[in-house]
Design an enzyme around this catalytic site. Sequence first.
Site, PDB file in Angstrom:
ATOM      1  N   SER A  41       0.844  -1.189   0.000  1.00 44.06           N
ATOM      2  CA  SER A  41       0.000   0.000   0.000  1.00 44.06           C
ATOM      3  C   SER A  41       0.877   1.235   0.000  1.00 44.06           C
ATOM      4  O   SER A  41       1.789   1.370   0.822  1.00 44.06           O
ATOM      5  CB  SER A  41      -0.912   0.007   1.228  1.00 44.06           C
ATOM      6  OG  SER A  41      -1.581   1.245   1.336  1.00 44.06           O
ATOM      7  N   ALA A  52      23.592   2.018   3.665  1.00 49.49           N
ATOM      8  CA  ALA A  52      24.910   1.412   3.488  1.00 49.49           C
ATOM      9  C   ALA A  52      24.766  -0.102   3.447  1.00 49.49           C
ATOM     10  O   ALA A  52      23.880  -0.676   4.074  1.00 49.49           O
ATOM     11  CB  ALA A  52      25.839   1.822   4.624  1.00 49.49           C
ATOM     12  N   LYS A  80      31.866   1.855  -1.165  1.00 51.53           N
ATOM     13  CA  LYS A  80      32.179   1.734   0.259  1.00 51.53           C
ATOM     14  C   LYS A  80      33.284   0.707   0.464  1.00 51.53           C
ATOM     15  O   LYS A  80      33.143  -0.453   0.064  1.00 51.53           O
ATOM     16  CB  LYS A  80      30.912   1.321   1.025  1.00 51.53           C
ATOM     17  CG  LYS A  80      31.125   1.070   2.512  1.00 51.53           C
ATOM     18  CD  LYS A  80      29.832   0.627   3.179  1.00 51.53           C
ATOM     19  CE  LYS A  80      30.061   0.239   4.630  1.00 51.53           C
ATOM     20  NZ  LYS A  80      28.828  -0.229   5.282  1.00 51.53           N
ATOM     21  N   PRO A  98      37.721  -2.582   7.680  1.00 52.04           N
ATOM     22  CA  PRO A  98      37.847  -2.586   6.220  1.00 52.04           C
ATOM     23  C   PRO A  98      37.214  -3.817   5.593  1.00 52.04           C
ATOM     24  O   PRO A  98      37.068  -4.855   6.239  1.00 52.04           O
ATOM     25  CB  PRO A  98      39.362  -2.615   6.016  1.00 52.04           C
ATOM     26  CG  PRO A  98      39.837  -3.457   7.170  1.00 52.04           C
ATOM     27  CD  PRO A  98      38.924  -3.119   8.329  1.00 52.04           C
ATOM     28  N   VAL A 187      -3.970  -4.347   3.535  1.00 55.13           N
ATOM     29  CA  VAL A 187      -4.534  -5.578   4.101  1.00 55.13           C
ATOM     30  C   VAL A 187      -5.353  -5.233   5.335  1.00 55.13           C
ATOM     31  O   VAL A 187      -4.866  -4.566   6.265  1.00 55.13           O
ATOM     32  CB  VAL A 187      -3.410  -6.574   4.461  1.00 55.13           C
ATOM     33  CG1 VAL A 187      -4.002  -7.831   5.096  1.00 55.13           C
ATOM     34  CG2 VAL A 187      -2.597  -6.932   3.222  1.00 55.13           C
ATOM     35  N   LEU A 335      12.325  -6.404   8.677  1.00 57.06           N
ATOM     36  CA  LEU A 335      11.987  -6.030  10.050  1.00 57.06           C
ATOM     37  C   LEU A 335      10.948  -6.955  10.668  1.00 57.06           C
ATOM     38  O   LEU A 335      10.862  -7.047  11.893  1.00 57.06           O
ATOM     39  CB  LEU A 335      11.486  -4.587  10.079  1.00 57.06           C
ATOM     40  CG  LEU A 335      12.467  -3.537   9.532  1.00 57.06           C
ATOM     41  CD1 LEU A 335      11.828  -2.156   9.557  1.00 57.06           C
ATOM     42  CD2 LEU A 335      13.766  -3.548  10.304  1.00 57.06           C
ATOM     43  N   THR A 346      23.899  -4.416   8.320  1.00 61.51           N
ATOM     44  CA  THR A 346      23.538  -5.811   8.064  1.00 61.51           C
ATOM     45  C   THR A 346      22.068  -6.039   7.719  1.00 61.51           C
ATOM     46  O   THR A 346      21.686  -7.163   7.415  1.00 61.51           O
ATOM     47  CB  THR A 346      23.885  -6.674   9.286  1.00 61.51           C
ATOM     48  OG1 THR A 346      23.225  -6.138  10.446  1.00 61.51           O
ATOM     49  CG2 THR A 346      25.378  -6.711   9.531  1.00 61.51           C
TER      50      THR A 346
END
Length: 509
Positions: A41, A52, A80, A98, A187, A335, A346
Site C-alpha cells: 500500500s 549502506a 564503500k 575494512p 490488508v 523487520l 547488516t
Amino acid sequence: METSAPLDIVIVGGGTAGWMVGTALVSGLRPHQARVRLVESDEIATVGVGEATIPAMRDYNRFVGIDEVEMMRETNGTFKLGIEFLDWGFKGSSYHHPFGVHGAAIGGAGFHHHWNRARLAGHDFDIEQFSYAIAAARDDRFEFPNPDPDKIDSTYSYAYHFDASLYAKYLRKVAEGRGLKRTEGKVVDVTRDPLSGDVASITLASGEVIRGDFFVDCTGFRGLLIGQTLNSPFEEWTDWLPCDRAWAVPCARADRFTPFTRSTAREAGWQWRIPLQHRTGNGYVYSSRYISDDEAAATLMANLDGEALAEPRQIRFKAGRRTASWTRNVMAAGLASGFLEPLESTSIYLVQIAVMNLLKLFPGKRVEPALVEEFNRRVDMEYDRVRDFLILHYHANTRTDGALWKHCREMEIPESLKHKLELFRHRGVAPNYHDGLFALPSWISVLLGQGVLPGGYDRMVDNVPLSQALAEMERQRSAITRRVPSMPTHADFVASHCAIPRPIAEAVA
C-alpha cells in the site's frame, strides 16, 4: 510426491525487503515452479533505516542479474571500502573496519599473529598500515580490486552506499519485468485455514481476497502475518543492545567525498554519516534510557557537515529476532523477522540470507517440517553471529562519559561472545567462519580497534625468524604505500563510472 502445480507465493509488504524477496524469487524460479505476487500500500511508509551495505550485496545483485552501473545511477550510489569508527573505544580513538585483510599470511600463519609477536617484542606497528582498503579509504580513493590474486591491490572488496527507497523502486522495475504481479492495497484481514492453521488468504480494503500457498511477511516491525496472526515469539536483545531509537536526516553533500561509512560514538549512542552522490545521509542511533528525544535530535543537527535538507525523522525499534522466522506457511523477511541496529549495515544482508535460503529449501504445496527447521537454524545462526559482533563494539569500551557506555562495559554478555573474547585475549584466535558474517578480518579490526589485545599468538609463528617476518611486513606495507596514490579519487571514479544524470547533479550542486 510433490505436485507439479506452481506454488502461489504472496509477498505482503514492499519496501527494500519486499522487493528484494520478490526480485530474487522471480529470478531464481521459473513460471512452472511459482507465481509470485506482491501486495503493498502506498499509504504505508517504509522505514528505510540505512543506506549502506556490505560486500555480500554484490552477490545478491549478481544472482538477480543487476547491472551495477545502472543500479548505482538510479540509486545515487557511491562505493564503500569499510566503516570508520570514531570515539568508540575511548574518546579520541579511531579505527577502520575494512572490507579486506590486514596483511598476507607469512610462513603459513595468519598475519595478525606475526603482527602480535612483533608487538610483544617491542615493535609498535599500527596494524591498519597493512590494510590496502584502509589506506585507500583514508586517502579518499577507489577503484575496482585487481583480479590478479598475487597483486597487493587485490586484497580488498567493496560495497555500496545508496538511497534505499530508490533501490526498492529499481528492484520493482526489474521484478515486474520478469513477471511479478504487484497489487496495490491495504490488508485489513488475514484468514487462516481452520484445519491446518496455515494462512489461507488476505483481504484488502477494496474487498479483494488474495489466496496463496505460501506467504512472505515483509510488513515491517508489526509483523502482520508472522507475529499478529501466527504469534511467532519475538526474542528481545535490548539488554545487550540498548539503543532503541534513531533520528535520521539528509544534508547537503560535503566537500570530502569519502568511500566509507563513518560511525561516531556519542554520549548515548552513535551517529552515522553515509555519502551519496546527491547528498549525505545522517542519523543518531540512541538509547531513550540515557537521553531525551529532543536532546538526541539537537545533537544530530549540531553535528552535520552540510546544510540540513529536511526535518529529522524519528524511527523507533527494539533489537531482537523471531524465534522462528519461518512458521507454518509464512516466512518473515526484513523487520518482520528481526532487527539489529544499522551499526554494521547488516539489515539488507539479513533479507538476502532469508530469501536465498528460502530458494535453497523451497517448499511444495505441503510444507515439510524438516525444511522449516533447517531454514530457521540457518537464519538464527546468522542473527546470533551479527548480534555478538555488534555487542562487541559496545562492550569493549573504556569511555568515561555517559551511563550507556558504563552499562555496556559492565553488562553480562552472551556466552558465545564471552568465549570468543577469551580465545582472542589468550592466543589471538578470532572467528573465521566459512559461511555467514563476520569473517576473521572483521573481528580482528574491531577487537584491536576497541583495544582488546591478545597476550599470545599462534606458536607456528615462531617457525619464522622474527627478523624475516619483520622484513616481509615492511615489504607488504611499502607495496601499499607505493600503490595507493596511483588510484583515482573516489569522486573521480564515481564521476567517470556511474555518475547520476547531469540535470539531477546540477540541481543539488
